[in-house]
Design an enzyme around this catalytic site. Structure first.
Site, PDB file in Angstrom:
ATOM      1  N   ASN A  54       6.239  -3.562  -8.219  1.00  0.00           N
ATOM      2  CA  ASN A  54       5.752  -4.633  -7.343  1.00  0.00           C
ATOM      3  C   ASN A  54       6.159  -6.009  -7.861  1.00  0.00           C
ATOM      4  O   ASN A  54       6.542  -6.898  -7.091  1.00  0.00           O
ATOM      5  CB  ASN A  54       4.235  -4.563  -7.215  1.00  0.00           C
ATOM      6  N   ARG A 382      12.734   2.631   8.112  1.00  0.00           N
ATOM      7  CA  ARG A 382      13.001   3.282   6.822  1.00  0.00           C
ATOM      8  C   ARG A 382      12.928   4.785   7.047  1.00  0.00           C
ATOM      9  O   ARG A 382      11.950   5.290   7.582  1.00  0.00           O
ATOM     10  CB  ARG A 382      11.977   2.880   5.761  1.00  0.00           C
ATOM     11  N   ARG A 412      14.722  -4.199   4.125  1.00  0.00           N
ATOM     12  CA  ARG A 412      14.995  -4.592   2.746  1.00  0.00           C
ATOM     13  C   ARG A 412      14.996  -3.402   1.787  1.00  0.00           C
ATOM     14  O   ARG A 412      14.055  -2.605   1.764  1.00  0.00           O
ATOM     15  CB  ARG A 412      13.965  -5.624   2.291  1.00  0.00           C
ATOM     16  N   HIS A 442      10.818  -3.508  13.735  1.00  0.00           N
ATOM     17  CA  HIS A 442       9.861  -2.854  12.846  1.00  0.00           C
ATOM     18  C   HIS A 442       8.946  -1.888  13.602  1.00  0.00           C
ATOM     19  O   HIS A 442       8.165  -1.163  12.991  1.00  0.00           O
ATOM     20  CB  HIS A 442       9.022  -3.941  12.141  1.00  0.00           C
ATOM     21  N   TYR A 475       1.456   7.539   2.092  1.00  0.00           N
ATOM     22  CA  TYR A 475       0.927   6.362   2.789  1.00  0.00           C
ATOM     23  C   TYR A 475      -0.036   6.818   3.882  1.00  0.00           C
ATOM     24  O   TYR A 475       0.233   7.791   4.591  1.00  0.00           O
ATOM     25  CB  TYR A 475       2.058   5.568   3.460  1.00  0.00           C
ATOM     26  N   ARG A 571      -5.272  -4.611   2.491  1.00  0.00           N
ATOM     27  CA  ARG A 571      -4.872  -4.023   1.213  1.00  0.00           C
ATOM     28  C   ARG A 571      -4.281  -5.055   0.259  1.00  0.00           C
ATOM     29  O   ARG A 571      -4.597  -5.088  -0.920  1.00  0.00           O
ATOM     30  CB  ARG A 571      -3.855  -2.902   1.440  1.00  0.00           C
ATOM     31  N   HIS A 599      -1.778   1.952   4.563  1.00  0.00           N
ATOM     32  CA  HIS A 599      -0.662   1.365   5.293  1.00  0.00           C
ATOM     33  C   HIS A 599      -0.937   1.199   6.782  1.00  0.00           C
ATOM     34  O   HIS A 599      -0.222   0.468   7.473  1.00  0.00           O
ATOM     35  CB  HIS A 599       0.581   2.239   5.084  1.00  0.00           C
TER      36      HIS A 599
END
Length: 697
Positions: A54, A382, A412, A442, A475, A571, A599
């Site tokens: 992170n 992703r 990314r 997204h 997740y 979160r 998530h």
């Protein structure tokens, strides 16, 4: 904006919390998991690695973006505001990293040794182990090493982002009689960073490991025949990793990104990590080479890349040191039946990872094989390097079906994988679109068109998470499989918008960013405020990864002042200050950090007992609301609506083991059972409810 009421408690100077400090506070909460002695030891080490990962991204993206913006303004120095921000975040980063390495060296590694897992430094290896390491170095490592002595003909080499390197100070003269004093050594990226020694070199039942950096340290002098190694240190540079393309000039986004991917490894440097015993003059030399201020130098007592210890975690098979195995539950009516027949009867709600993601994979696989299916459309943000789902899309294209895939090339750190899938899909005959340049796609959508009699019937999947085989196991996310005619028609409209770039039609059910998602969220918040003004109960509950958009925060503050009871489950970073008298008295904010990464995005509005529930791909951030293509979708079925509230919201508001509550000063306090209150963990409850009962805190 409501004016604060008179109070003995002062309203903070800023009504917003600092984004960077809030993001770092999240990492403190993750670090607390590593400090939790009730968690299996190797899982505690995993949390330490997650913190390091992170922080890498924090420097690569967030800090780099702040510095890049300053560079774009043409500033030669950091303005006072930026310098102050760098100082605050730097102080916090240093404190977190200090805690990390203290925990690693003083608790986790000693306790692993007690459990028979040894991470051996050179001084801790016995004679047999040293001999094996020497043989390994000569056979596997030395042939790949290329030390570079610095002189005018050998300038300081290019150092790849986050790679392991060594700086070496030498005495004496080189082979040509010159006194070159500094050499740089790159560690080969093809070699494992954690090396397991043969079992016969460890105690019975034990496992011994050593780091590649330790192997090189032990034999670094062997690389400089005739010279004395005076001092050395491992080092690692973190660079700006944001990719950038000129939206006005780019002709082919995929080709532009392919050329940019290489340059990511050599963006401007933002952080330098060295070993704690690195001599000051060598650290200064590196800081000067990379143009990094001393404040962003991190001298660590251990490996400069703690993330690499994941190799050790994955190499140990002792069950007592890991979380117990978790097996997601399955929906019986989807297990063996015709998925399209099941969806014609009723919508299906899936709650991952407590319920398997396999029905979604089967949905696409079945569509690819079904002769009655004529078209499949899907967004991909992703998906990873290996994906059964993507292989099904390729198979569908090979079978002559109309396959349209919106691949987000600017996801990314997944750009390369997405480019590879895009090329494979195109070769198979699929229509591949790269979304909208300047706006990341997204939204998580899949649409199947099936010929049934004389009509085309639509079936859709809408989700809060990625179509990724790994993250779906770790997740928490919701997914909706539906044949609802109006909902699936609007999903089709979104696909038409993304491929044709025409203005989307007014949608009755879906909230679509960047067009109306923010407006609809504000409208729903204000509607609750109007209900509260009428003296009726008003309630908002929202769950997301981050809350940073100021327009939404202002609307929440106003609703709080009007009497709306608001619970936010955020979160990560949160810029809203809860509990400020006259501003946010009625707002509570909590964060859940557990075995699984939270998530899912859920928006709940009581709305005079209509109980509006939306699931979404979007956090309440400016980028999601205005710079991305996002979708929030309603749960229309009353039973499933209750299910979302009962599983996705209520347990998290009840949690008193993994919950952290945010105070007005920006500090988080961990909830603990009080008095006779029973301990309650939301994730454990959901695992027992929907999957295996063996998940433990």
């Amino acid at each position: 904006m409501p004016k604060p009421k008179a109070s003995t408690t002062e309203v903070p100077e800023s009504i917003y919390l600092n984004r960077e400090l809030s993001q770092l506070a999240f990492n403190r909460r993750v670090l607390a998991q590593a400090e939790d002695k009730t968690i299996p030891l190797l899982e505690r080490l995993r949390y330490l690695c997650i913190v390091s990962s992170n922080l890498d991204e924090f420097f690569e993206v967030r800090i780099a973006s702040l510095l890049a913006h300053n560079r774009m303004q043409g500033a030669l120095t950091e303005p006072p505001a930026l310098a102050a921000a760098m100082e605050r975040t730097g102080h916090e980063c240093h404190a977190i990293i200090e805690r990390q390495y203290n925990l690693l060296n003083n608790e986790i590694l000693p306790q692993l040794a007690e459990a028979g897992i040894y991470l051996l430094r050179h001084t801790e290896r016995n004679e047999e182990q040293r001999a094996w390491v020497k043989e390994y170095f000569d056979r596997e490592v030395r042939p790949l090493l290329t030390p570079i002595g610095l002189d005018p003909a050998h300038p300081f080499p290019q150092v790849v982002n986050k790679s392991l390197n060594f700086i070496v100070e030498l005495s004496g003269k080189d082979a040509f009689g010159r006194g070159t004093g500094i050499a740089i050594l790159k560690a080969p990226r093809v070699l494992p960073r954690v090396i397991r020694l043969p079992d016969h070199l460890s105690k019975k039942g034990a496992a011994s490991f050593c780091l590649l950096s330790s192997v090189i340290h032990a034999h670094i002098a062997d690389l400089f025949t005739g010279r004395e190694v005076v001092a050395y240190s491992q080092f690692r540079v973190t660079r700006n990793s944001d990719l950038w393309v000129d939206e006005e000039e780019v002709k082919n986004l995929r080709q532009a990104l392919q050329s940019e991917l290489h340059s990511r490894q050599f963006g401007f440097a933002v952080r330098l990590e060295v070993a704690r015993n690195c001599p000051g003059h060598l650290a200064d030399f590196l800081l000067d080479q990379f143009s990094i201020p001393r404040s962003r130098l991190y001298a660590v007592d251990g490996p400069v890349n703690m993330v690499r210890l994941l190799e050790l975690i994955n190499g140990v098979r002792q069950p007592s040191l890991h979380f117990p195995p978790f097996h997601p539950g399955n929906l019986p009516r989807l297990a063996d039946g015709d998925i399209f027949s099941a969806l014609r009867q009723q919508d299906v709600l899936l709650h991952h990872p407590f319920q398997s993601f396999q029905p979604v994979v089967e949905f696409i696989r079945t569509a690819a094989l079904d002769p009655s299916v004529v078209a499949i459309k899907q967004t991909i943000y992703r998906t990873g390097m290996n994906s059964d789902l993507m292989e099904s899309l390729i198979a569908a294209a090979h079978r002559g079906k109309e396959v349209t895939v919106i691949v987000e090339l600017m996801a990314r750190f997944d750009e390369e994988a997405n480019i590879n899938w895009a090329e494979k899909l195109e070769r198979a005959g699929a229509q591949v679109v790269y979304g909208v340049v300047g706006l990341k796609t997204h939204a998580k959508l899949a649409l199947v068109l099936r010929r049934e009699g004389n009509e085309l019937r639509r079936f859709a999947h809408l989700g809060t998470g990625n179509y990724h085989p790994t993250t779906t196991k770790h997740y928490t996310d919701f997914g909706l499989l539906t044949a609802h005619p109006a909902l699936t028609a609007e999903v089709n409209e979104v696909f038409i918008h993304l491929t044709s770039l025409t203005k989307p039609k007014k949608l009755q059910h879906l909230w679509l960013a960047p067009f109306d998602l923010q407006k609809e969220i504000i409208r729903a918040i204000r509607n609750e405020a109007e209900i509260a003004k009428q003296g009726k109960p008003a309630r908002i509950i929202a769950k997301m990864n981050a809350l940073l958009d100021e327009s939404v925060i202002r609307a929440l503050y106003a609703a709080s002042a009007d009497g709306v009871k608001i619970d936010l489950i955020v979160r990560g970073a949160c810029a809203l200050r809860p509990g400020v008298p006259g501003l946010s008295d009625n707002i509570r904010v909590r964060s859940i950090i557990g075995r699984f990464l939270e998530h899912s995005r859920i928006y709940y509005f009581r709305n005079n007992l209509a109980h509006d529930v939306y699931l979404a791909s979007a956090d309440w951030m400016n980028r999601n609301l205005f710079r991305r293509v996002e979708v929030a979708f309603p749960v229309l079925d009353k039973t499933l609506k209750k299910q979302v509230i009962a599983q996705g919201l209520n347990p998290y508001l009840k949690d008193n083991l993994n919950a952290w509550e945010l105070a007005a000063d920006g500090k988080y306090h961990r909830r603990k059972p009080r008095g006779k209150q029973h301990a309650f963990c939301a994730q454990q409850y959901l695992a027992q409810l929907l999957g295996t009962p063996e998940l433990r805190h």
